[in-house]
Design a protein around this motif. Structure first.
Motif, PDB file in Angstrom:
ATOM      1  N   SER A   1       0.853  -1.188   0.000  1.00 48.69           N
ATOM      2  CA  SER A   1       0.000   0.000   0.000  1.00 48.69           C
ATOM      3  C   SER A   1       0.885   1.233   0.000  1.00 48.69           C
ATOM      4  O   SER A   1       1.911   1.264   0.684  1.00 48.69           O
ATOM      5  N   VAL A   2       0.462   2.232  -0.757  1.00 45.54           N
ATOM      6  CA  VAL A   2       1.259   3.458  -0.858  1.00 45.54           C
ATOM      7  C   VAL A   2       0.520   4.585  -0.148  1.00 45.54           C
ATOM      8  O   VAL A   2      -0.614   4.925  -0.502  1.00 45.54           O
ATOM      9  N   LEU A   3       1.178   5.123   0.884  1.00 44.42           N
ATOM     10  CA  LEU A   3       0.585   6.185   1.692  1.00 44.42           C
ATOM     11  C   LEU A   3       1.223   7.522   1.300  1.00 44.42           C
ATOM     12  O   LEU A   3       2.445   7.665   1.317  1.00 44.42           O
ATOM     13  N   VAL A   4       0.372   8.474   0.949  1.00 44.91           N
ATOM     14  CA  VAL A   4       0.863   9.812   0.599  1.00 44.91           C
ATOM     15  C   VAL A   4      -0.037  10.828   1.302  1.00 44.91           C
ATOM     16  O   VAL A   4      -1.265  10.761   1.161  1.00 44.91           O
ATOM     17  N   TYR A   5       0.581  11.740   2.060  1.00 38.99           N
ATOM     18  CA  TYR A   5      -0.187  12.729   2.842  1.00 38.99           C
ATOM     19  C   TYR A   5      -1.354  12.086   3.590  1.00 38.99           C
ATOM     20  O   TYR A   5      -2.477  12.585   3.565  1.00 38.99           O
ATOM     21  N   GLY A   6      -1.080  10.967   4.245  1.00 42.35           N
ATOM     22  CA  GLY A   6      -2.094  10.352   5.108  1.00 42.35           C
ATOM     23  C   GLY A   6      -3.218   9.633   4.399  1.00 42.35           C
ATOM     24  O   GLY A   6      -4.200   9.249   5.028  1.00 42.35           O
ATOM     25  N   GLU A   7      -3.057   9.442   3.065  1.00 44.06           N
ATOM     26  CA  GLU A   7      -4.088   8.707   2.324  1.00 44.06           C
ATOM     27  C   GLU A   7      -3.430   7.581   1.544  1.00 44.06           C
ATOM     28  O   GLU A   7      -2.338   7.764   0.996  1.00 44.06           O
ATOM     29  N   ILE A   8      -4.130   6.443   1.458  1.00 45.63           N
ATOM     30  CA  ILE A   8      -3.602   5.356   0.641  1.00 45.63           C
ATOM     31  C   ILE A   8      -4.018   5.620  -0.801  1.00 45.63           C
ATOM     32  O   ILE A   8      -5.212   5.658  -1.112  1.00 45.63           O
ATOM     33  N   ILE A   9      -3.008   5.827  -1.658  1.00 48.11           N
ATOM     34  CA  ILE A   9      -3.339   6.148  -3.055  1.00 48.11           C
ATOM     35  C   ILE A   9      -3.375   4.892  -3.925  1.00 48.11           C
ATOM     36  O   ILE A   9      -3.907   4.926  -5.025  1.00 48.11           O
ATOM     37  N   ALA A  10      -2.815   3.794  -3.437  1.00 49.06           N
ATOM     38  CA  ALA A  10      -2.875   2.539  -4.199  1.00 49.06           C
ATOM     39  C   ALA A  10      -2.550   1.363  -3.288  1.00 49.06           C
ATOM     40  O   ALA A  10      -1.731   1.484  -2.373  1.00 49.06           O
ATOM     41  N   THR A  11      -3.239   0.245  -3.533  1.00 51.86           N
ATOM     42  CA  THR A  11      -2.914  -1.024  -2.872  1.00 51.86           C
ATOM     43  C   THR A  11      -2.905  -2.085  -3.956  1.00 51.86           C
ATOM     44  O   THR A  11      -3.816  -2.112  -4.792  1.00 51.86           O
ATOM     45  N   GLY A  12      -1.893  -2.936  -3.964  1.00 49.74           N
ATOM     46  CA  GLY A  12      -1.869  -3.992  -4.977  1.00 49.74           C
ATOM     47  C   GLY A  12      -0.643  -4.868  -4.858  1.00 49.74           C
ATOM     48  O   GLY A  12       0.173  -4.695  -3.939  1.00 49.74           O
ATOM     49  N   THR A  13      -0.519  -5.791  -5.784  1.00 51.24           N
ATOM     50  CA  THR A  13       0.662  -6.659  -5.810  1.00 51.24           C
ATOM     51  C   THR A  13       1.866  -5.803  -6.214  1.00 51.24           C
ATOM     52  O   THR A  13       1.687  -4.709  -6.781  1.00 51.24           O
ATOM     53  N   PRO A  14       3.078  -6.290  -5.973  1.00 55.91           N
ATOM     54  CA  PRO A  14       4.254  -5.518  -6.389  1.00 55.91           C
ATOM     55  C   PRO A  14       4.171  -5.116  -7.861  1.00 55.91           C
ATOM     56  O   PRO A  14       4.482  -3.976  -8.223  1.00 55.91           O
ATOM     57  N   GLU A  15       3.703  -6.034  -8.696  1.00 57.17           N
ATOM     58  CA  GLU A  15       3.585  -5.760 -10.128  1.00 57.17           C
ATOM     59  C   GLU A  15       2.620  -4.598 -10.383  1.00 57.17           C
ATOM     60  O   GLU A  15       2.918  -3.679 -11.163  1.00 57.17           O
ATOM     61  N   GLU A  16       1.462  -4.651  -9.722  1.00 58.34           N
ATOM     62  CA  GLU A  16       0.455  -3.594  -9.908  1.00 58.34           C
ATOM     63  C   GLU A  16       0.980  -2.242  -9.440  1.00 58.34           C
ATOM     64  O   GLU A  16       0.763  -1.214 -10.074  1.00 58.34           O
ATOM     65  N   ILE A  17       1.694  -2.257  -8.305  1.00 58.30           N
ATOM     66  CA  ILE A  17       2.200  -1.000  -7.739  1.00 58.30           C
ATOM     67  C   ILE A  17       3.274  -0.397  -8.639  1.00 58.30           C
ATOM     68  O   ILE A  17       3.305   0.806  -8.877  1.00 58.30           O
ATOM     69  N   ARG A  18       4.126  -1.272  -9.164  1.00 55.57           N
ATOM     70  CA  ARG A  18       5.204  -0.786 -10.024  1.00 55.57           C
ATOM     71  C   ARG A  18       4.639  -0.101 -11.276  1.00 55.57           C
ATOM     72  O   ARG A  18       5.192   0.873 -11.768  1.00 55.57           O
ATOM     73  N   GLY A  19       3.508  -0.599 -11.752  1.00 55.04           N
ATOM     74  CA  GLY A  19       2.948  -0.054 -12.988  1.00 55.04           C
ATOM     75  C   GLY A  19       1.933   1.057 -12.775  1.00 55.04           C
ATOM     76  O   GLY A  19       1.343   1.553 -13.732  1.00 55.04           O
ATOM     77  N   ASP A  20       1.725   1.459 -11.512  1.00 58.46           N
ATOM     78  CA  ASP A  20       0.665   2.430 -11.213  1.00 58.46           C
ATOM     79  C   ASP A  20       1.159   3.869 -11.445  1.00 58.46           C
ATOM     80  O   ASP A  20       2.149   4.303 -10.838  1.00 58.46           O
ATOM     81  N   ALA A  21       0.459   4.589 -12.293  1.00 63.09           N
ATOM     82  CA  ALA A  21       0.907   5.935 -12.669  1.00 63.09           C
ATOM     83  C   ALA A  21       0.929   6.882 -11.465  1.00 63.09           C
ATOM     84  O   ALA A  21       1.856   7.672 -11.299  1.00 63.09           O
ATOM     85  N   LYS A  22      -0.095   6.793 -10.589  1.00 59.33           N
ATOM     86  CA  LYS A  22      -0.162   7.697  -9.423  1.00 59.33           C
ATOM     87  C   LYS A  22       1.030   7.451  -8.494  1.00 59.33           C
ATOM     88  O   LYS A  22       1.585   8.372  -7.907  1.00 59.33           O
ATOM     89  N   VAL A  23       1.396   6.186  -8.379  1.00 58.12           N
ATOM     90  CA  VAL A  23       2.518   5.842  -7.495  1.00 58.12           C
ATOM     91  C   VAL A  23       3.813   6.396  -8.066  1.00 58.12           C
ATOM     92  O   VAL A  23       4.618   6.992  -7.346  1.00 58.12           O
ATOM     93  N   ARG A  24       3.988   6.244  -9.348  1.00 60.07           N
ATOM     94  CA  ARG A  24       5.218   6.736  -9.983  1.00 60.07           C
ATOM     95  C   ARG A  24       5.318   8.256  -9.814  1.00 60.07           C
ATOM     96  O   ARG A  24       6.394   8.792  -9.574  1.00 60.07           O
ATOM     97  N   GLU A  25       4.179   8.921  -9.909  1.00 59.15           N
ATOM     98  CA  GLU A  25       4.151  10.368  -9.746  1.00 59.15           C
ATOM     99  C   GLU A  25       4.544  10.763  -8.314  1.00 59.15           C
ATOM    100  O   GLU A  25       5.325  11.673  -8.094  1.00 59.15           O
ATOM    101  N   ALA A  26       4.010  10.003  -7.333  1.00 58.02           N
ATOM    102  CA  ALA A  26       4.300  10.304  -5.934  1.00 58.02           C
ATOM    103  C   ALA A  26       5.765  10.051  -5.606  1.00 58.02           C
ATOM    104  O   ALA A  26       6.308  10.619  -4.673  1.00 58.02           O
ATOM    105  N   TYR A  27       6.382   9.199  -6.402  1.00 50.90           N
ATOM    106  CA  TYR A  27       7.773   8.835  -6.160  1.00 50.90           C
ATOM    107  C   TYR A  27       8.726   9.462  -7.158  1.00 50.90           C
ATOM    108  O   TYR A  27       9.753   8.888  -7.469  1.00 50.90           O
ATOM    109  N   LEU A  28       8.372  10.622  -7.669  1.00 53.52           N
ATOM    110  CA  LEU A  28       9.272  11.292  -8.607  1.00 53.52           C
ATOM    111  C   LEU A  28      10.633  11.507  -7.965  1.00 53.52           C
ATOM    112  O   LEU A  28      10.721  11.813  -6.784  1.00 53.52           O
ATOM    113  N   GLY A  29      11.671  11.337  -8.728  1.00 60.71           N
ATOM    114  CA  GLY A  29      13.013  11.539  -8.182  1.00 60.71           C
ATOM    115  C   GLY A  29      13.670  10.209  -7.872  1.00 60.71           C
ATOM    116  O   GLY A  29      13.413   9.221  -8.520  1.00 60.71           O
TER     117      GLY A  29
END
Ligand SMILES: Nc1ncnc2c1ncn2[C@@H]1O[C@H](COP(=O)(O)OP(=O)(O)OP(=O)(O)O)[C@@H](O)[C@H]1O
Length: 255
Positions: free
Chosen positions: A217-245
């Motif tokens: 699960s990916v927590l950003v500013y106190g909200e879970i923006i995505a939950t999924g398998t490692p594969e799903e998380i790696r491919g999630d656009a919102k997650v990639r955006e939150a992890y810029l850099g």
């Protein structure tokens, strides 16, 4: 689906600051679930809410179907949830063996009354030795915990958490500050020790997270923006955006 942990619209504010903002999460029995997110996202606060260190502002936490929010940490621990801390929580003036023994005694219901039921002490000693062996600290059992190198102190912290016998284990950044080889050893230990148990882990090392977790699960500013398998998380656009850099590269780098 049998749930070990369930968070329902969980919220926590400190004064006007809304730190956890409506977290919903279901963790199945036996699942290895990782929480990731940028610094300050609220990961430790979430752990503190689950383990009873903080009371939620609203919402609830269920452990094996029973509401635990509002209960004290020791009550939640007795109900089968154990946690480790970012900063080691060991008794530095006791030996390594005595530290693990405390966890074992506690799990057998002795609390801190070490002098009671001496007849059962053989069982306690055996269990203690077994855990020390499992975590690779048997040869250091008689050393004062304070004399252990940092990585061994973290390992001892994990051993104590496991010794408590809980079915649901929360580990807060168990590999923080460890070298590559120490991290590999810690991961092997965690995988072995958490067999058949439910594991919730906060971890910054993406290699550890993506290698070990069934779901993330990916927590950003106190909200879970995505939950999924490692594969799903790696491919999630919102997650990639939150992890810029830097961390985005880390996401790409993991197998
Ligand atoms: N007791 C408290 N009182 C006020 N603010 C707090 C308290 N505990 C945490 N916070 C604030 O809540 C926010 C989230 O902190 P938290 O430690 O939960 O984040 P985190 O995701 O674990 O961060 P990190 O990855 O750096 O450990 C931070 O802005 C922190 O300052």
């Amino acid at each position: 689906m049998t749930l070990a942990l369930e968070l329902k619209d969980l919220r926590k504010s400190f004064g006007p600051a809304k730190i956890i903002q409506g977290v919903n999460l279901q963790i199945e029995k036996g699942e290895r679930h990782a929480i990731i997110g940028p610094n300050g996202a609220g990961k430790s606060t979430l752990f503190n809410l689950i383990s009873g260190r903080f009371f939620p502002s609203s919402g609830e936490v269920k452990l094996n179907g029973e509401v635990i929010s509002g209960k004290r940490p020791f009550e939640i621990n007795r109900m089968g949830l154990s946690r480790s801390f970012q900063v080691s929580n060991i008794f530095t003036n006791m030996t390594v063996r005595e530290n693990v023994r405390c966890g074992v005694l506690y799990s057998m219901g002795y609390g801190m009354s070490f002098w009671r039921n001496i007849g059962n002490l053989k069982e306690v000693s055996q269990k203690t030795a077994q855990i020390l062996d499992e975590v690779g600290l048997l040869d250091k059992a008689n050393l004062p915990a304070a004399s252990l190198p940092y990585a061994d102190q973290r390992t001892l912290e994990i051993a104590i958490t496991i010794a408590g016998g809980a079915e649901v284990i929360l580990l807060d950044e168990p590999t923080a500050g460890m070298s590559h080889s120490e991290t590999d050893r810690a991961v092997a230990l965690i995988e072995k020790a958490s067999q058949g148990k439910t594991l919730l882990i906060v971890e910054h090392d993406m290699g550890v997270v993506f290698g070990m977790a069934d779901r993330i699960s990916v927590l950003v500013y106190g909200e879970i923006i995505a939950t999924g398998t490692p594969e799903e998380i790696r491919g999630d656009a919102k997650v990639r955006e939150a992890y810029l850099g830097e961390d985005a590269q880390a996401l790409e780098g993991v197998a």
